[in-house]
Write an enzyme that holds these catalytic residues in place. Structure first.
Site, short mmCIF file in Angstrom:
data_model
loop_
_atom_site.label_atom_id
_atom_site.label_comp_id
_atom_site.label_asym_id
_atom_site.label_seq_id
_atom_site.Cartn_x
_atom_site.Cartn_y
_atom_site.Cartn_z
N CYS A 161 -4.85 -13.65 0.00
CA CYS A 161 -4.61 -12.40 -0.64
C CYS A 161 -5.68 -12.03 -1.71
O CYS A 161 -5.59 -11.08 -2.32
CB CYS A 161 -3.15 -12.49 -1.56
SG CYS A 161 -1.82 -13.08 -0.29
N HIS A 301 -3.00 -9.34 -10.95
CA HIS A 301 -2.37 -9.62 -9.34
C HIS A 301 -1.08 -9.34 -9.39
O HIS A 301 -0.43 -8.92 -8.28
CB HIS A 301 -2.81 -11.25 -9.05
CG HIS A 301 -2.47 -11.68 -7.45
ND1 HIS A 301 -2.97 -11.02 -6.77
CD2 HIS A 301 -1.50 -12.60 -7.27
CE1 HIS A 301 -2.47 -11.65 -5.58
NE2 HIS A 301 -1.76 -12.76 -5.97
N GLU A 312 -0.57 -16.44 -14.00
CA GLU A 312 -1.57 -15.68 -14.25
C GLU A 312 -1.25 -15.23 -15.96
O GLU A 312 -2.24 -15.23 -16.65
CB GLU A 312 -1.27 -14.30 -13.55
CG GLU A 312 -2.24 -13.35 -13.63
CD GLU A 312 -2.10 -11.89 -12.77
OE1 GLU A 312 -3.21 -11.28 -12.81
OE2 GLU A 312 -1.11 -11.93 -12.00
N LYS A 331 1.70 -3.94 -7.22
CA LYS A 331 2.61 -4.26 -6.44
C LYS A 331 3.85 -4.08 -6.70
O LYS A 331 4.76 -3.90 -5.81
CB LYS A 331 2.26 -5.67 -6.24
CG LYS A 331 0.92 -6.28 -5.66
CD LYS A 331 0.92 -7.67 -5.54
CE LYS A 331 -0.52 -8.25 -5.14
NZ LYS A 331 -1.59 -8.02 -5.89
N HIS A 336 3.14 -5.77 -1.66
CA HIS A 336 2.16 -6.69 -1.60
C HIS A 336 1.42 -6.69 -0.26
O HIS A 336 2.24 -7.18 0.93
CB HIS A 336 2.53 -8.19 -1.84
CG HIS A 336 1.44 -9.27 -2.04
ND1 HIS A 336 -0.02 -8.81 -1.83
CD2 HIS A 336 1.51 -10.51 -2.32
CE1 HIS A 336 -0.57 -9.85 -1.98
NE2 HIS A 336 0.35 -10.93 -2.20
N PHE A 395 -3.25 -17.58 -1.52
CA PHE A 395 -2.88 -19.12 -0.75
C PHE A 395 -4.15 -19.77 -0.62
O PHE A 395 -5.01 -19.23 -0.37
CB PHE A 395 -2.12 -18.82 0.61
CG PHE A 395 -0.61 -18.51 0.35
CD1 PHE A 395 0.08 -18.32 -0.63
CD2 PHE A 395 0.05 -18.41 1.69
CE1 PHE A 395 1.29 -17.86 -0.59
CE2 PHE A 395 1.47 -17.85 1.85
CZ PHE A 395 2.04 -17.94 0.53
#
Length: 407
Positions: A161, A301, A312, A331, A336, A395
């Site tokens: 991502c 994010h 985060e 998002k 996403h 990931f």
């Protein structure tokens, strides 16, 4: 290290909200676009932010659209927008000096499912000869180059991502090292096939609020339970600032710094305290020659997963102190889109600086008291902005941070 500024001279977006300015209008309205998805009916999670008004035949013609997988259709449409916005003519540009670098988080499974079914039914003769090349991640930049005649460096970047912003960082390096003069960079992804949706659901990564899709994506909210799958693409036209000014181009913003790090912690979970994210933030600011106090806005994010948002928020508090800059999490509106998400959010960060408006985060009702942030909610916030960062994590512990300034 001297700062090497790169101008953003063009933007192209294809998202569930539409094209570039439609997307901007949607995120400023702050209402989620998540809906029940008939293509996912019967699965444990059947909601998504799917692009519904994109006609590949009208956009690319019947022959080309049949050759391209959906993520490449998006990439090519976004790239055409980006060069049009930059007022660059592919018939006149120095083709050997034009790079295309696009992030793609995975190869597409959309058409593979159909081809595997044919093979399982003992009909190998019916398997399309285009099944393999259609789905390769590098087909997104390759097809853009074929269409536009870009003969310079051309490749895809895969960092889950964080793929889109990593591609932008790579393109920045190609420009500042003199390997190209123009770069089309960003990301594209369409992982709304039933297999991908099932895999994410089995990992408990997706929100289970299927009865109320518009409330499902809620970054930084105490009741968040996962993200909403989406699709899309964003391409930015990048040039060295001096070259852009010399040709009279309009610089929407400058990309002045970036950094990438690895958590080296877990295959899919982020470091619980955001150590890698913090390192990337600090390194990106150093690359840009800026201090935390110089940053006026953070495009988070913010996926809406319990562990990701917490990590985060911790990283932001450690880097920016007790009063971090205003935060938004797109998002919550767009879902996403995996490898495309960070590129879309980079484009939105550019628009935030250009418009001097921070879009709101949808569905945030109560933050965790341990990690308070100044998250913009309810309505857009008009404010004076000179600098902003855009965070992307993925990931494998992939972290990429981009730093933008006004022109």
């Amino acid at each position: 290290m001297p700062r090497a500024d790169v101008a953003v001279t063009g933007l192209g977006l294809i998202t569930p909200a539409g094209n570039t300015m439609d997307t901007w209008d949607a995120v400023c309205q702050g209402r989620s676009l998540a809906r029940r998805d008939p293509n996912l009916a019967g699965l444990p999670v059947d909601i998504s932010c799917r692009i519904t008004d994109f006609d590949p035949v009208a956009t690319h013609g019947r022959r080309l659209s049949r050759r391209l997988d959906r993520f490449t259709q998006f990439a090519l449409a976004a790239a055409r927008q980006a060069i049009s916005d930059a007022k660059v003519d592919p018939a006149a540009w120095p083709a050997s000096r034009v790079a295309v670098v696009l992030g793609v988080g995975s190869n597409s499974l959309q058409h593979y499912q159909r081809e595997y079914t044919r093979l399982d039914q003992d009909h190998p003769e019916l398997v399309s000869p285009m099944a393999l090349p259609r789905s390769l991640p590098n087909m997104a930049p390759a097809e853009v180059a074929l269409d536009l005649g870009a003969l310079g460096p051309n490749f895809s970047v895969a960092s889950a991502c964080a793929s889109g912003p990593t591609a932008l960082a790579v393109a920045h390096g190609l420009l500042t090292s003199g390997q190209c003069d123009i770069a089309l960079a960003g990301g594209a992804e369409s992982a709304l096939d039933r297999m991908s949706a099932t895999c994410f659901a089995q990992m408990r990564a997706l929100s289970r609020r299927t009865a109320e899709p518009h409330t499902a994506s809620r970054p930084f909210d105490t009741e968040r339970d996962g993200f909403v799958l989406a699709e899309g693409a964003a391409v930015l036209t990048l040039e060295r600032i001096d070259d852009a000014l010399r040709r009279g181009a309009h610089a929407r913003a400058r990309l002045v710094g970036h950094a990438s790090t690895s958590d080296a912690y877990h295959p899919v979970a982020p470091h619980p305290h955001g150590a890698g994210a913090e390192q990337a933030l600090r390194a990106a600011l150093t690359h840009a020659g800026l201090a935390p106090s110089d940053i006026g806005h953070i495009n988070a994010h913010g996926t809406s997963t319990p562990s990701g948002d917490r990590a985060e928020a911790e990283a932001l508090r450690r880097v920016f102190g007790e009063t971090p800059p205003p935060v938004t999490a797109p998002k919550s509106v767009l879902g996403h889109s995996l490898g495309a998400a960070g590129a879309i959010e980079a484009a939105l960060t550019v628009l935030t600086l250009e418009q001097q408006v921070i879009p709101p985060t949808a569905n945030l009702h109560r933050q965790e008291p341990d990690h308070p942030l100044d998250i913009v909610t309810d309505r857009p916030r008009r404010t004076r902005l000179d600098t902003a960062v855009s965070n992307s994590f993925g990931f494998g512990g992939q972290n990429t941070v981009l730093v933008f300034t006004t022109p």
